[in-house]
Design a protein around this motif. Structure first.
Motif, mmCIF file in Angstrom:
data_model
loop_
_atom_site.group_PDB
_atom_site.id
_atom_site.type_symbol
_atom_site.label_atom_id
_atom_site.label_comp_id
_atom_site.label_asym_id
_atom_site.label_seq_id
_atom_site.Cartn_x
_atom_site.Cartn_y
_atom_site.Cartn_z
ATOM 1 N N PHE A 280 -19.808 -4.140 7.806
ATOM 2 C CA PHE A 280 -18.849 -3.699 8.813
ATOM 3 C C PHE A 280 -17.660 -4.641 8.715
ATOM 4 C CE2 PHE A 280 -17.164 -3.333 13.165
ATOM 5 C CZ PHE A 280 -17.237 -1.961 13.391
ATOM 6 N N ALA A 281 -16.605 -4.215 8.043
ATOM 7 C CA ALA A 281 -15.496 -5.134 7.765
ATOM 8 C C ALA A 281 -14.171 -4.394 7.756
ATOM 9 C CB ALA A 281 -15.708 -5.828 6.426
ATOM 10 N N THR A 282 -13.134 -5.067 8.257
ATOM 11 C CA THR A 282 -11.793 -4.497 8.256
ATOM 12 C C THR A 282 -10.952 -5.117 7.153
ATOM 13 O OG1 THR A 282 -11.015 -6.143 9.861
ATOM 14 C CG2 THR A 282 -11.803 -4.026 10.729
ATOM 15 N N SER A 283 -9.971 -4.378 6.702
ATOM 16 C CA SER A 283 -9.012 -4.898 5.729
ATOM 17 C C SER A 283 -7.679 -4.207 5.959
ATOM 18 C CB SER A 283 -9.491 -4.659 4.295
ATOM 19 O OG SER A 283 -9.601 -3.275 4.024
ATOM 20 N N ALA A 284 -6.589 -4.968 5.786
ATOM 21 C CA ALA A 284 -5.239 -4.427 5.913
ATOM 22 C C ALA A 284 -4.548 -4.555 4.570
ATOM 23 C CB ALA A 284 -4.465 -5.186 6.992
ATOM 24 N N PRO A 285 -3.542 -3.740 4.308
ATOM 25 C CA PRO A 285 -2.810 -3.870 3.044
ATOM 26 C C PRO A 285 -2.203 -5.261 2.916
ATOM 27 C CG PRO A 285 -2.166 -1.876 4.228
ATOM 28 C CD PRO A 285 -2.989 -2.678 5.171
ATOM 29 N N SER A 286 -2.140 -5.763 1.687
ATOM 30 C CA SER A 286 -1.459 -7.033 1.464
ATOM 31 C C SER A 286 0.041 -6.836 1.643
ATOM 32 C CB SER A 286 -1.750 -7.547 0.050
ATOM 33 O OG SER A 286 -1.151 -6.692 -0.910
ATOM 34 N N LEU A 287 0.772 -7.943 1.751
ATOM 35 C CA LEU A 287 2.221 -7.850 1.859
ATOM 36 C C LEU A 287 2.806 -7.208 0.606
ATOM 37 C CD1 LEU A 287 4.692 -8.507 3.601
ATOM 38 C CD2 LEU A 287 4.798 -10.733 2.476
ATOM 39 N N THR A 288 2.191 -7.459 -0.537
ATOM 40 C CA THR A 288 2.656 -6.840 -1.782
ATOM 41 C C THR A 288 2.525 -5.330 -1.718
ATOM 42 O OG1 THR A 288 2.052 -8.807 -3.066
ATOM 43 C CG2 THR A 288 2.301 -6.738 -4.284
ATOM 44 N N GLU A 289 1.394 -4.838 -1.225
ATOM 45 C CA GLU A 289 1.196 -3.391 -1.091
ATOM 46 C C GLU A 289 2.179 -2.800 -0.087
ATOM 47 O OE1 GLU A 289 -3.596 -3.061 -1.987
ATOM 48 O OE2 GLU A 289 -2.903 -3.787 -0.042
ATOM 49 N N LEU A 290 2.395 -3.513 1.018
ATOM 50 C CA LEU A 290 3.350 -3.047 2.018
ATOM 51 C C LEU A 290 4.753 -2.998 1.436
ATOM 52 C CD1 LEU A 290 4.206 -2.344 4.933
ATOM 53 C CD2 LEU A 290 4.363 -4.805 5.361
ATOM 54 N N PHE A 291 5.117 -4.021 0.673
ATOM 55 C CA PHE A 291 6.432 -4.080 0.060
ATOM 56 C C PHE A 291 6.662 -2.869 -0.848
ATOM 57 C CE2 PHE A 291 9.158 -5.377 -3.492
ATOM 58 C CZ PHE A 291 10.284 -5.824 -2.825
ATOM 59 N N ARG A 292 5.665 -2.567 -1.676
ATOM 60 C CA ARG A 292 5.801 -1.398 -2.569
ATOM 61 C C ARG A 292 6.010 -0.124 -1.762
ATOM 62 N NH1 ARG A 292 1.104 -3.600 -5.480
ATOM 63 N NH2 ARG A 292 1.816 -4.704 -7.344
ATOM 64 N N GLU A 293 5.274 -0.008 -0.670
ATOM 65 C CA GLU A 293 5.397 1.190 0.157
ATOM 66 C C GLU A 293 6.790 1.303 0.768
ATOM 67 O OE1 GLU A 293 4.143 2.354 4.643
ATOM 68 O OE2 GLU A 293 2.594 1.360 3.450
ATOM 69 N N VAL A 294 7.306 0.179 1.277
ATOM 70 C CA VAL A 294 8.597 0.195 1.961
ATOM 71 C C VAL A 294 9.742 0.495 0.996
ATOM 72 C CG1 VAL A 294 10.280 -1.224 3.232
ATOM 73 C CG2 VAL A 294 7.857 -1.304 3.840
ATOM 74 N N VAL A 295 9.720 -0.142 -0.174
ATOM 75 C CA VAL A 295 10.864 0.003 -1.089
ATOM 76 C C VAL A 295 10.851 1.333 -1.825
ATOM 77 C CG1 VAL A 295 11.059 -2.489 -1.407
ATOM 78 C CG2 VAL A 295 9.709 -1.136 -3.038
ATOM 79 N N THR A 296 9.731 2.061 -1.798
ATOM 80 C CA THR A 296 9.673 3.332 -2.519
ATOM 81 C C THR A 296 9.797 4.541 -1.594
ATOM 82 O OG1 THR A 296 7.247 3.274 -2.455
ATOM 83 C CG2 THR A 296 8.332 2.404 -4.434
ATOM 84 N N THR A 297 9.951 4.304 -0.283
ATOM 85 C CA THR A 297 10.075 5.426 0.659
ATOM 86 C C THR A 297 11.517 5.556 1.149
ATOM 87 O OG1 THR A 297 9.421 3.954 2.471
ATOM 88 C CG2 THR A 297 7.709 5.277 1.427
#
Length: 297
Positions: A280-297
């Motif tokens: 039972f564990a949570t995980s959030a996107p890394s800043l690198t993954e978030l960065f890719r999402e932001v700059v490509t949208t």
């Protein structure tokens, strides 16, 4: 430091459009974006190297002027040192330009070259140093006059891991002293570990701004539950659960949750009602993954 509504245009090219953010005393602010996004332009406007077409930069209640700029420690991305001048002489010269007495300038030079590991090279010309040591001297030049604000453009570029650790420690120490620190970097893992808040810039605009954990979880957090059967109806309708998916190959049920309203204990209780739970564990996107999402949208 408050950056409010900066606009900058070069002919038909819009370099900045309503660039706004602030850096609080004692805060380390990571300013990230692709090459050409507007980071260096913003920093040069803060320092007065460039003039904005509109907007203002202020320190406290006062617009930044020549006197307040003398209190800022600036480290440009490009090498800003005289290559054929000795390290020690150059740092003393820069300290004197900021109004320090000869003795205070020499004391500060010795203190910072020792702190940054280049004290043995104070009699060397800058051009004879490795790129990493030149970067250390550049940071010493930004710190030599005991600034009350730090603005650093790619300060970690070209540094080995030991030097990265030293520079990170220095920035943390300055933040503890109450000094606002803003720096840009392409090393997003380092930004994630070091910064209190982050701003992501895309084509001259601030596209994402907030605390690291806040940004990473802004589109939800993944909760992995291993144990319950493939039938995912046990998780449907629970507060804060946005989506549910089951992966047969790992026997894992993945829940996309809103951490602001989801009750992990209620979710765990619901899972236990249909079978044992082995993970039972949570995980959030890394800043690198978030960065890719932001700059490509």
């Amino acid at each position: 430091m408050i950056i409010d509504g900066l606009h900058k245009r070069y002919g038909d090219v819009v370099a900045l459009q309503d660039m706004s953010f602030q850096v609080e005393p004692g805060e380390i602010f990571g300013f990230v974006g692709s090459n050409g996004a507007g980071k260096s332009t913003t920093m040069r406007i803060i320092l007065g190297v460039l003039a904005a077409d509109a907007g203002r930069v202020s320190l406290g209640d006062h617009r930044i002027d020549l006197q307040t700029r003398r209190r800022i420690g600036y480290m440009p991305e490009e090498r800003g040192l005289y290559p054929r001048m000795k390290v020690g002489e150059q740092l003393v010269f820069l300290a004197r330009l900021h109004g320090m007495s000869p003795q205070a300038a020499h004391d500060s030079m010795h203190r910072w070259t020792a702190r940054l590991g280049v004290e043995e090279r104070i009699s060397s010309n800058v051009e004879d140093l490795s790129l990493g040591n030149q970067q250390r001297v550049q940071l010493a030049a930004a710190l030599i006059h005991d600034p009350t604000v730090l603005v650093l453009d790619e300060p970690f570029a070209g540094l080995d891991p030991v030097a990265v650790d030293v520079m990170s420690e220095v920035l943390r120490e300055k933040a503890v002293e109450g000094i606002p620190v803003i720096f840009s970097s392409h090393q997003l893992a380092l930004v994630e570990s070091l910064c209190d808040r982050v701003g992501i810039v895309v084509r001259g605009q601030m596209r994402a701004l907030g605390g690291v954990d806040e940004l990473r979880s802004r589109n939800g957090v993944t909760l992995e539950v291993v144990g319950p059967p493939a039938d995912t109806r046990w998780a449907e309708g629970l507060t804060g659960v946005l989506a549910v998916d089951h992966h047969a190959e790992t026997a894992a049920t993945e829940l996309l949750i809103d951490p602001a309203i989801a009750d992990d204990q209620a979710i765990l209780a619901a899972a236990l009602r249909v079978g044992p739970v082995h993970r039972f564990a949570t995980s959030a996107p890394s800043l690198t993954e978030l960065f890719r999402e932001v700059v490509t949208t």
